[in-house]
Design a protein around this motif. Structure first.
Motif, PDB file in Angstrom:
ATOM      1  N   LEU A 272       0.813  -1.219   0.000  1.00 45.50           N
ATOM      2  CA  LEU A 272       0.000   0.000   0.000  1.00 45.50           C
ATOM      3  C   LEU A 272       0.845   1.267   0.000  1.00 45.50           C
ATOM      4  O   LEU A 272       0.593   2.179  -0.791  1.00 45.50           O
ATOM      5  CB  LEU A 272      -0.947   0.024   1.194  1.00 45.50           C
ATOM      6  N   SER A 273       1.826   1.368   0.898  1.00 50.49           N
ATOM      7  CA  SER A 273       2.600   2.618   0.972  1.00 50.49           C
ATOM      8  C   SER A 273       3.306   2.899  -0.345  1.00 50.49           C
ATOM      9  O   SER A 273       3.318   4.039  -0.818  1.00 50.49           O
ATOM     10  CB  SER A 273       3.590   2.585   2.136  1.00 50.49           C
ATOM     11  N   ALA A 274       3.886   1.869  -0.945  1.00 52.23           N
ATOM     12  CA  ALA A 274       4.585   2.069  -2.219  1.00 52.23           C
ATOM     13  C   ALA A 274       3.631   2.554  -3.302  1.00 52.23           C
ATOM     14  O   ALA A 274       3.952   3.485  -4.056  1.00 52.23           O
ATOM     15  CB  ALA A 274       5.274   0.775  -2.645  1.00 52.23           C
ATOM     16  N   GLU A 275       2.440   1.943  -3.375  1.00 49.25           N
ATOM     17  CA  GLU A 275       1.459   2.358  -4.387  1.00 49.25           C
ATOM     18  C   GLU A 275       0.925   3.761  -4.097  1.00 49.25           C
ATOM     19  O   GLU A 275       0.792   4.584  -5.000  1.00 49.25           O
ATOM     20  CB  GLU A 275       0.291   1.373  -4.442  1.00 49.25           C
ATOM     21  N   MET A 276       0.592   4.008  -2.847  1.00 46.85           N
ATOM     22  CA  MET A 276       0.049   5.316  -2.478  1.00 46.85           C
ATOM     23  C   MET A 276       1.039   6.430  -2.826  1.00 46.85           C
ATOM     24  O   MET A 276       0.662   7.449  -3.399  1.00 46.85           O
ATOM     25  CB  MET A 276      -0.274   5.353  -0.976  1.00 46.85           C
ATOM     26  N   ILE A 277       2.300   6.224  -2.494  1.00 45.14           N
ATOM     27  CA  ILE A 277       3.314   7.249  -2.712  1.00 45.14           C
ATOM     28  C   ILE A 277       3.651   7.391  -4.190  1.00 45.14           C
ATOM     29  O   ILE A 277       3.654   8.489  -4.738  1.00 45.14           O
ATOM     30  CB  ILE A 277       4.578   6.964  -1.875  1.00 45.14           C
TER      31      ILE A 277
ATOM     32  N   SER B 241      17.221   9.480  -2.137  1.00 44.65           N
ATOM     33  CA  SER B 241      18.625   9.110  -1.949  1.00 44.65           C
ATOM     34  C   SER B 241      19.182   8.738  -3.317  1.00 44.65           C
ATOM     35  O   SER B 241      18.937   7.641  -3.806  1.00 44.65           O
ATOM     36  CB  SER B 241      18.746   7.941  -0.970  1.00 44.65           C
ATOM     37  N   GLY B 242      19.874   9.680  -3.916  1.00 49.04           N
ATOM     38  CA  GLY B 242      20.349   9.450  -5.284  1.00 49.04           C
ATOM     39  C   GLY B 242      19.149   9.305  -6.202  1.00 49.04           C
ATOM     40  O   GLY B 242      18.257  10.142  -6.210  1.00 49.04           O
ATOM     41  N   SER B 243      19.101   8.209  -6.946  1.00 48.93           N
ATOM     42  CA  SER B 243      17.963   7.991  -7.844  1.00 48.93           C
ATOM     43  C   SER B 243      16.831   7.212  -7.165  1.00 48.93           C
ATOM     44  O   SER B 243      15.790   6.986  -7.766  1.00 48.93           O
ATOM     45  CB  SER B 243      18.419   7.239  -9.101  1.00 48.93           C
ATOM     46  N   ASP B 244      17.044   6.811  -5.915  1.00 54.31           N
ATOM     47  CA  ASP B 244      16.027   6.024  -5.196  1.00 54.31           C
ATOM     48  C   ASP B 244      15.111   6.909  -4.368  1.00 54.31           C
ATOM     49  O   ASP B 244      15.563   7.827  -3.677  1.00 54.31           O
ATOM     50  CB  ASP B 244      16.682   5.015  -4.246  1.00 54.31           C
ATOM     51  N   LEU B 245      13.824   6.602  -4.420  1.00 54.97           N
ATOM     52  CA  LEU B 245      12.835   7.218  -3.547  1.00 54.97           C
ATOM     53  C   LEU B 245      12.596   6.227  -2.414  1.00 54.97           C
ATOM     54  O   LEU B 245      12.222   5.078  -2.651  1.00 54.97           O
ATOM     55  CB  LEU B 245      11.534   7.488  -4.319  1.00 54.97           C
ATOM     56  N   LEU B 246      12.872   6.659  -1.178  1.00 54.27           N
ATOM     57  CA  LEU B 246      12.764   5.785  -0.014  1.00 54.27           C
ATOM     58  C   LEU B 246      11.576   6.204   0.839  1.00 54.27           C
ATOM     59  O   LEU B 246      11.232   7.372   0.900  1.00 54.27           O
ATOM     60  CB  LEU B 246      14.032   5.863   0.839  1.00 54.27           C
ATOM     61  N   ARG B 247      10.981   5.219   1.528  1.00 51.21           N
ATOM     62  CA  ARG B 247       9.919   5.543   2.465  1.00 51.21           C
ATOM     63  C   ARG B 247      10.077   4.701   3.727  1.00 51.21           C
ATOM     64  O   ARG B 247      10.617   3.597   3.706  1.00 51.21           O
ATOM     65  CB  ARG B 247       8.534   5.394   1.851  1.00 51.21           C
ATOM     66  N   ARG B 248       9.602   5.287   4.816  1.00 46.98           N
ATOM     67  CA  ARG B 248       9.557   4.605   6.114  1.00 46.98           C
ATOM     68  C   ARG B 248       8.085   4.546   6.512  1.00 46.98           C
ATOM     69  O   ARG B 248       7.341   5.495   6.324  1.00 46.98           O
ATOM     70  CB  ARG B 248      10.353   5.365   7.163  1.00 46.98           C
ATOM     71  N   THR B 249       7.694   3.415   7.075  1.00 51.06           N
ATOM     72  CA  THR B 249       6.332   3.231   7.564  1.00 51.06           C
ATOM     73  C   THR B 249       6.405   2.997   9.069  1.00 51.06           C
ATOM     74  O   THR B 249       7.244   2.216   9.529  1.00 51.06           O
ATOM     75  CB  THR B 249       5.669   2.008   6.886  1.00 51.06           C
TER      76      THR B 249
ATOM     77  N   ASP C 205      12.732   0.178   8.112  1.00 53.96           N
ATOM     78  CA  ASP C 205      13.890   0.954   7.703  1.00 53.96           C
ATOM     79  C   ASP C 205      13.440   1.826   6.539  1.00 53.96           C
ATOM     80  O   ASP C 205      12.346   1.636   5.997  1.00 53.96           O
ATOM     81  CB  ASP C 205      15.015   0.019   7.229  1.00 53.96           C
ATOM     82  N   MET C 206      14.282   2.757   6.105  1.00 55.46           N
ATOM     83  CA  MET C 206      14.002   3.487   4.878  1.00 55.46           C
ATOM     84  C   MET C 206      14.154   2.467   3.745  1.00 55.46           C
ATOM     85  O   MET C 206      15.196   1.852   3.602  1.00 55.46           O
ATOM     86  CB  MET C 206      14.968   4.662   4.698  1.00 55.46           C
ATOM     87  N   THR C 207      13.076   2.263   3.002  1.00 54.36           N
ATOM     88  CA  THR C 207      13.010   1.218   1.981  1.00 54.36           C
ATOM     89  C   THR C 207      12.729   1.829   0.625  1.00 54.36           C
ATOM     90  O   THR C 207      11.819   2.667   0.490  1.00 54.36           O
ATOM     91  CB  THR C 207      11.864   0.214   2.340  1.00 54.36           C
ATOM     92  N   ALA C 208      13.486   1.416  -0.375  1.00 51.21           N
ATOM     93  CA  ALA C 208      13.289   1.942  -1.728  1.00 51.21           C
ATOM     94  C   ALA C 208      11.946   1.494  -2.292  1.00 51.21           C
ATOM     95  O   ALA C 208      11.502   0.370  -2.071  1.00 51.21           O
ATOM     96  CB  ALA C 208      14.420   1.480  -2.636  1.00 51.21           C
ATOM     97  N   ILE C 209      11.323   2.404  -3.012  1.00 47.66           N
ATOM     98  CA  ILE C 209      10.093   2.082  -3.732  1.00 47.66           C
ATOM     99  C   ILE C 209      10.504   1.550  -5.089  1.00 47.66           C
ATOM    100  O   ILE C 209      11.129   2.256  -5.886  1.00 47.66           O
ATOM    101  CB  ILE C 209       9.174   3.319  -3.880  1.00 47.66           C
ATOM    102  N   ARG C 210      10.182   0.307  -5.335  1.00 47.73           N
ATOM    103  CA  ARG C 210      10.532  -0.337  -6.612  1.00 47.73           C
ATOM    104  C   ARG C 210       9.249  -0.603  -7.376  1.00 47.73           C
ATOM    105  O   ARG C 210       8.396  -1.361  -6.964  1.00 47.73           O
ATOM    106  CB  ARG C 210      11.232  -1.672  -6.351  1.00 47.73           C
ATOM    107  N   ARG C 211       9.088   0.041  -8.504  1.00 45.43           N
ATOM    108  CA  ARG C 211       7.926  -0.164  -9.371  1.00 45.43           C
ATOM    109  C   ARG C 211       8.419  -0.385 -10.782  1.00 45.43           C
ATOM    110  O   ARG C 211       9.342   0.284 -11.234  1.00 45.43           O
ATOM    111  CB  ARG C 211       6.980   1.034  -9.328  1.00 45.43           C
ATOM    112  N   VAL C 212       7.784  -1.313 -11.480  1.00 45.53           N
ATOM    113  CA  VAL C 212       8.178  -1.620 -12.856  1.00 45.53           C
ATOM    114  C   VAL C 212       7.334  -0.796 -13.796  1.00 45.53           C
ATOM    115  O   VAL C 212       6.204  -0.552 -13.617  1.00 45.53           O
ATOM    116  CB  VAL C 212       7.992  -3.123 -13.151  1.00 45.53           C
TER     117      VAL C 212
END
Length: 180
Positions: free
Chosen positions: A50-55, A152-160, A173-180
């Motif tokens: 959810l957080s990855a999709e929402m963001i 962070s560089g080219s990565d978008l990170l999120r914490r929940t 932890d701060m986790t990269a959002i990975r979407r294809v």
């Protein structure tokens, strides 16, 4: 509006679209698999999916209900019932149901301008407030979900973060959002 889902750790969690005219948008998870652990599935669904999709899609979800016909049965004892005083089950015909598990999300998705967003209060999401009151929920059992965003560089990170009764229950932890 309510969007009904199965277990939150599945791909069905990624498929949602908040209607433009929706005052409130709530996801309701029904996971009747007796082997499922609703709190673990909720964490997985909220943080990983959810957080990855929402963001990434800037799709606001106001809250989440995790509640189905297995909750409070011998096959899936409700942790809220073990720790509460007084009768918390609500009788509906031949059924006795525990309070719903409610997760409140922020009223905005995090962004560069507002990288940290906190859960909105239950009074701001009328549908969830109705479930909370009608089914004898206790405020101490409400789950508040906060998000933090960082580039962070080219990565978008999120914490929940999930808080209950003012105490952090789970934090990523701060986790990269990975979407294809």
């Amino acid at each position: 509006m309510i969007d009904l889902k199965g277990c939150l750790d599945g791909n069905n969690t990624n498929i949602f679209e908040r209607p433009v005219n929706a005052d409130e948008f709530v996801i309701w998870s029904i996971c009747t698999n007796l082997g499922a652990d609703p709190r673990r599935n909720a964490w997985s669904g909220i943080h990983t999916r959810l957080s990855a999709e929402m963001i990434s899609r800037k799709q606001r979800v106001d809250g989440l209900i995790v509640w189905d016909m297995m909750c409070g049965t011998i096959g899936r004892p409700c942790p809220k019932l073990a720790n509460m005083d007084g009768p918390l089950l609500t009788e509906i015909g031949p059924f006795r149901v525990p309070p719903a598990c409610i997760y409140l999300f922020p009223n905005a998705t995090p962004s560069d301008a507002t990288p940290i967003v906190s859960a909105q209060p239950i009074e701001k999401v009328e549908l969830l407030l109705a479930f909370h009151r009608c089914f004898k929920g206790r405020d101490a059992e409400l789950n508040h979900v906060d998000f933090e965003l960082k580039q962070s560089g080219s990565d978008l990170l999120r914490r929940t973060v999930i808080r209950r009764a003012g105490t952090v229950q789970k934090i990523s932890d701060m986790t990269a959002i990975r979407r294809v």
